[in-house]
Design a protein around this motif. Structure first.
Motif, PDB file in Angstrom:
ATOM      1  N   ALA A 236       0.843  -1.343   0.003  1.00 18.15           N
ATOM      2  CA  ALA A 236      -0.217   0.168  -0.076  1.00 18.15           C
ATOM      3  C   ALA A 236       0.957   1.156   0.034  1.00 18.15           C
ATOM      4  CB  ALA A 236      -0.840  -0.099   1.138  1.00 18.15           C
ATOM      5  N   TYR A 237       2.106   1.380   0.800  1.00 19.19           N
ATOM      6  CA  TYR A 237       2.811   2.378   1.024  1.00 19.19           C
ATOM      7  C   TYR A 237       3.679   2.558  -0.197  1.00 19.19           C
ATOM      8  CZ  TYR A 237       6.054   5.524   3.581  1.00 19.19           C
ATOM      9  OH  TYR A 237       6.830   6.495   4.028  1.00 19.19           O
ATOM     10  N   GLY A 238       4.065   1.548  -1.169  1.00 19.38           N
ATOM     11  CA  GLY A 238       4.693   1.709  -2.154  1.00 19.38           C
ATOM     12  C   GLY A 238       3.799   2.137  -3.293  1.00 19.38           C
ATOM     13  N   GLY A 239       2.459   1.535  -3.408  1.00 16.23           N
ATOM     14  CA  GLY A 239       1.544   1.904  -4.524  1.00 16.23           C
ATOM     15  C   GLY A 239       1.192   3.350  -4.114  1.00 16.23           C
ATOM     16  N   LYS A 240       1.091   3.703  -3.056  1.00 16.49           N
ATOM     17  CA  LYS A 240       0.512   5.362  -2.980  1.00 16.49           C
ATOM     18  C   LYS A 240       1.751   6.183  -3.519  1.00 16.49           C
ATOM     19  CE  LYS A 240      -2.466   4.351   1.143  1.00 16.49           C
ATOM     20  NZ  LYS A 240      -2.616   4.658   2.299  1.00 16.49           N
ATOM     21  N   PHE A 241       2.923   5.716  -3.291  1.00 19.26           N
ATOM     22  CA  PHE A 241       4.122   6.677  -3.862  1.00 19.26           C
ATOM     23  C   PHE A 241       4.144   6.862  -5.391  1.00 19.26           C
ATOM     24  CE2 PHE A 241       8.127   6.154  -5.763  1.00 19.26           C
ATOM     25  CZ  PHE A 241       8.958   7.565  -5.439  1.00 19.26           C
ATOM     26  N   LEU A 242       3.951   5.502  -5.857  1.00 12.63           N
ATOM     27  CA  LEU A 242       3.994   5.281  -7.482  1.00 12.63           C
ATOM     28  C   LEU A 242       2.579   6.405  -7.978  1.00 12.63           C
ATOM     29  CD1 LEU A 242       4.916   1.847  -8.238  1.00 12.63           C
ATOM     30  CD2 LEU A 242       6.244   4.024  -8.757  1.00 12.63           C
ATOM     31  N   LYS A 243       1.669   6.203  -7.124  1.00 13.68           N
ATOM     32  CA  LYS A 243       0.399   7.055  -7.595  1.00 13.68           C
ATOM     33  C   LYS A 243       0.667   8.442  -7.450  1.00 13.68           C
ATOM     34  CE  LYS A 243      -4.721   7.469  -6.810  1.00 13.68           C
ATOM     35  NZ  LYS A 243      -5.857   6.986  -6.006  1.00 13.68           N
ATOM     36  N   CYS A 244       1.176   8.939  -6.505  1.00 12.82           N
ATOM     37  CA  CYS A 244       1.511  10.241  -6.255  1.00 12.82           C
ATOM     38  C   CYS A 244       2.464  10.673  -7.462  1.00 12.82           C
ATOM     39  CB  CYS A 244       1.955  10.552  -4.929  1.00 12.82           C
ATOM     40  SG  CYS A 244       0.834  10.508  -3.554  1.00 12.82           S
ATOM     41  N   LEU A 245       3.609   9.970  -7.499  1.00 13.80           N
ATOM     42  CA  LEU A 245       4.474  10.379  -8.720  1.00 13.80           C
ATOM     43  C   LEU A 245       3.787  10.466 -10.014  1.00 13.80           C
ATOM     44  CD1 LEU A 245       7.588  10.849  -9.408  1.00 13.80           C
ATOM     45  CD2 LEU A 245       7.591   8.385  -9.829  1.00 13.80           C
ATOM     46  N   LYS A 246       2.736   9.737 -10.362  1.00 18.60           N
ATOM     47  CA  LYS A 246       2.213   9.651 -11.459  1.00 18.60           C
ATOM     48  C   LYS A 246       1.495  10.907 -11.833  1.00 18.60           C
ATOM     49  CE  LYS A 246      -1.251   7.161 -14.307  1.00 18.60           C
ATOM     50  NZ  LYS A 246      -0.534   6.823 -15.714  1.00 18.60           N
ATOM     51  N   GLU A 247       0.610  11.325 -10.514  1.00 18.35           N
ATOM     52  CA  GLU A 247      -0.135  12.477 -10.761  1.00 18.35           C
ATOM     53  C   GLU A 247       0.668  13.799 -10.756  1.00 18.35           C
ATOM     54  OE1 GLU A 247      -3.313  15.127 -10.148  1.00 18.35           O
ATOM     55  OE2 GLU A 247      -3.346  12.788 -10.441  1.00 18.35           O
ATOM     56  N   LEU A 248       1.727  13.919 -10.095  1.00 18.03           N
ATOM     57  CA  LEU A 248       2.639  14.933 -10.114  1.00 18.03           C
ATOM     58  C   LEU A 248       3.326  15.167 -11.541  1.00 18.03           C
ATOM     59  CD1 LEU A 248       4.297  17.316  -9.105  1.00 18.03           C
ATOM     60  CD2 LEU A 248       6.094  15.809  -8.532  1.00 18.03           C
ATOM     61  N   ILE A 249       3.726  14.036 -12.133  1.00 21.07           N
ATOM     62  CA  ILE A 249       4.273  14.005 -13.457  1.00 21.07           C
ATOM     63  C   ILE A 249       3.256  14.671 -14.503  1.00 21.07           C
ATOM     64  CG2 ILE A 249       5.592  12.765 -15.262  1.00 21.07           C
ATOM     65  CD1 ILE A 249       6.990  11.421 -13.040  1.00 21.07           C
ATOM     66  N   GLU A 250       2.086  13.856 -14.525  1.00 21.67           N
ATOM     67  CA  GLU A 250       1.073  14.154 -15.582  1.00 21.67           C
ATOM     68  C   GLU A 250       0.201  15.329 -15.403  1.00 21.67           C
ATOM     69  OE1 GLU A 250       0.383   9.275 -16.802  1.00 21.67           O
ATOM     70  OE2 GLU A 250      -1.485  10.466 -15.629  1.00 21.67           O
ATOM     71  N   ASN A 251       0.097  15.558 -14.054  1.00 23.61           N
ATOM     72  CA  ASN A 251      -0.756  17.013 -13.689  1.00 23.61           C
ATOM     73  C   ASN A 251      -0.151  18.120 -13.119  1.00 23.61           C
ATOM     74  OD1 ASN A 251      -3.032  15.568 -15.023  1.00 23.61           O
ATOM     75  ND2 ASN A 251      -3.101  14.368 -13.421  1.00 23.61           N
ATOM     76  N   GLY A 252       1.069  18.053 -12.447  1.00 23.87           N
ATOM     77  CA  GLY A 252       1.879  19.109 -11.866  1.00 23.87           C
ATOM     78  C   GLY A 252       3.063  19.517 -12.374  1.00 23.87           C
ATOM     79  N   THR A 253       3.344  19.292 -13.656  1.00 24.64           N
ATOM     80  CA  THR A 253       4.450  19.880 -14.213  1.00 24.64           C
ATOM     81  C   THR A 253       4.883  21.190 -13.815  1.00 24.64           C
ATOM     82  OG1 THR A 253       3.484  20.300 -16.412  1.00 24.64           O
ATOM     83  CG2 THR A 253       4.443  18.071 -16.090  1.00 24.64           C
ATOM     84  N   HIS A 254       4.057  21.967 -13.563  1.00 20.94           N
ATOM     85  CA  HIS A 254       4.388  23.599 -13.442  1.00 20.94           C
ATOM     86  C   HIS A 254       5.310  23.665 -12.094  1.00 20.94           C
ATOM     87  CE1 HIS A 254       0.454  22.569 -11.410  1.00 20.94           C
ATOM     88  NE2 HIS A 254       1.023  23.661 -10.415  1.00 20.94           N
ATOM     89  N   LYS A 255       5.146  22.508 -11.228  1.00 23.38           N
ATOM     90  CA  LYS A 255       5.785  22.634  -9.993  1.00 23.38           C
ATOM     91  C   LYS A 255       7.142  22.220 -10.081  1.00 23.38           C
ATOM     92  CE  LYS A 255       1.423  21.121  -7.537  1.00 23.38           C
ATOM     93  NZ  LYS A 255       1.074  20.464  -6.522  1.00 23.38           N
ATOM     94  N   LEU A 256       7.655  21.609 -11.259  1.00 25.62           N
ATOM     95  CA  LEU A 256       8.991  21.315 -11.412  1.00 25.62           C
ATOM     96  C   LEU A 256       9.658  22.242 -12.119  1.00 25.62           C
ATOM     97  CD1 LEU A 256       8.302  17.648 -12.471  1.00 25.62           C
ATOM     98  CD2 LEU A 256       8.658  18.337 -10.287  1.00 25.62           C
ATOM     99  N   PHE A 257       9.307  23.284 -12.698  1.00 26.53           N
ATOM    100  CA  PHE A 257       9.817  24.484 -13.585  1.00 26.53           C
ATOM    101  C   PHE A 257      10.168  25.588 -12.922  1.00 26.53           C
ATOM    102  CE2 PHE A 257       9.163  20.755 -16.409  1.00 26.53           C
ATOM    103  CZ  PHE A 257      10.223  20.425 -17.060  1.00 26.53           C
ATOM    104  N   ASN A 258       9.676  25.790 -11.766  1.00 27.17           N
ATOM    105  CA  ASN A 258       9.760  27.140 -11.352  1.00 27.17           C
ATOM    106  C   ASN A 258      11.024  27.344 -10.525  1.00 27.17           C
ATOM    107  OD1 ASN A 258       9.416  25.466  -8.887  1.00 27.17           O
ATOM    108  ND2 ASN A 258       7.285  25.981  -8.749  1.00 27.17           N
TER     109      ASN A 258
END
Length: 258
Positions: A236-258
């Protein structure tokens, strides 16, 4: 006992790093692992990177790996057990994230360690990686020099020092980091499952980007595999990590380029 390597084609540096690999993956250091893979669409990430690179000087351009190092580090803050150490009884936590990035050089692998990349700009991450890669190419890699210094000690002293768990952990944290990200995709390999050696808890593998399409869309898919020690971490812990990573990369890219 120090492992012996006999290969007339190896340089002194390659022999030393191979000795480290054998020591790192000796039977007593291997751990029971679970692996999980998730496919992440990196279409937005690639587009943002192109815009970013077009706005800066050529020598400052960033790679996809640089961006992913920052993305992974941001998500790791929510899952501190993944960048801790496990001593067989408890998780040893760290305040700082120290990403370990393996770099292929000749017949061996050396390592770039980036501390707290979630707090740094992409240019700072890129500069750190490029500087250390140059050092590695020139035979002055930080990890290699620390390992060389260790092997310069008399064998009996080295044996005593490396047999003390707390000393081994401090040395590993300082010179090796606490969360590896290995890029199999740089060799065109679709995916892979890295091996973990104690006291590490987690490692992430990046595969080669695959282009997929249907009748309406075309998407670049990055397979990402998390491998973790199943004693301190559950699915569950590992799966949640991957899910959050996917969400950031697919929908939160603006948070990475500031």
């Amino acid at each position: 006992m120090i492992p012996i390597i006999e290969n007339k084609n190896f340089t002194e540096r390659e022999t030393l790093l191979r000795k480290f690999q054998i020591e790192k993956f000796k039977r007593s250091s291997t751990v029971p692992c679970v692996s999980m893979t998730i496919d992440i669409c990196v279409e937005k990430l690639l587009a943002e990177r192109l815009i970013y690179n077009n706005s800066i000087e050529k020598e400052d351009k960033i790679t996809l790996t640089h961006v992913l190092i920052k993305a992974v580090s941001k998500v790791l803050r929510q899952f501190p057990d993944l960048y801790g150490y496990f001593d067989g009884r408890r998780v040893i936590s760290f305040e700082n994230i120290k990403i370990n990035l393996p770099v292929a050089e000749g017949n061996h692998v050396e390592y770039v360690v980036i501390e707290n990349p979630d707090t740094k700009s992409l240019k700072e991450i890129s500069d750190e990686v490029k500087t250390e890669v140059k050092n590695i190419i020139n035979g002055r890699g930080t990890f290699y020099l620390s390992l060389k210094g260790l092997f310069m000690l008399p064998a009996f002293v080295r044996s005593i020092v490396t047999s003390i768990p707390s000393v081994r952990r401090r040395s590993a944290y300082k010179n090796y980091g606490n969360f590896p990200i290995t890029n199999f995709g740089s060799f065109g390999i679709k995916n892979g499952v890295p091996v973990i050696s104690s006291p590490m808890i987690g490692v992430l593998c990046l595969g080669a980007i695959q282009k997929t399409s249907d009748k309406l869309t075309i998407c670049n898919i990055l397979p990402v595999t998390l491998v973790f020690d199943h004693r301190p971490i559950d699915g569950a812990y590992g799966g949640k990590f991957l899910k959050c990573l996917k969400e950031l990369i697919e929908n939160g890219t603006h948070k990475l380029f500031n």
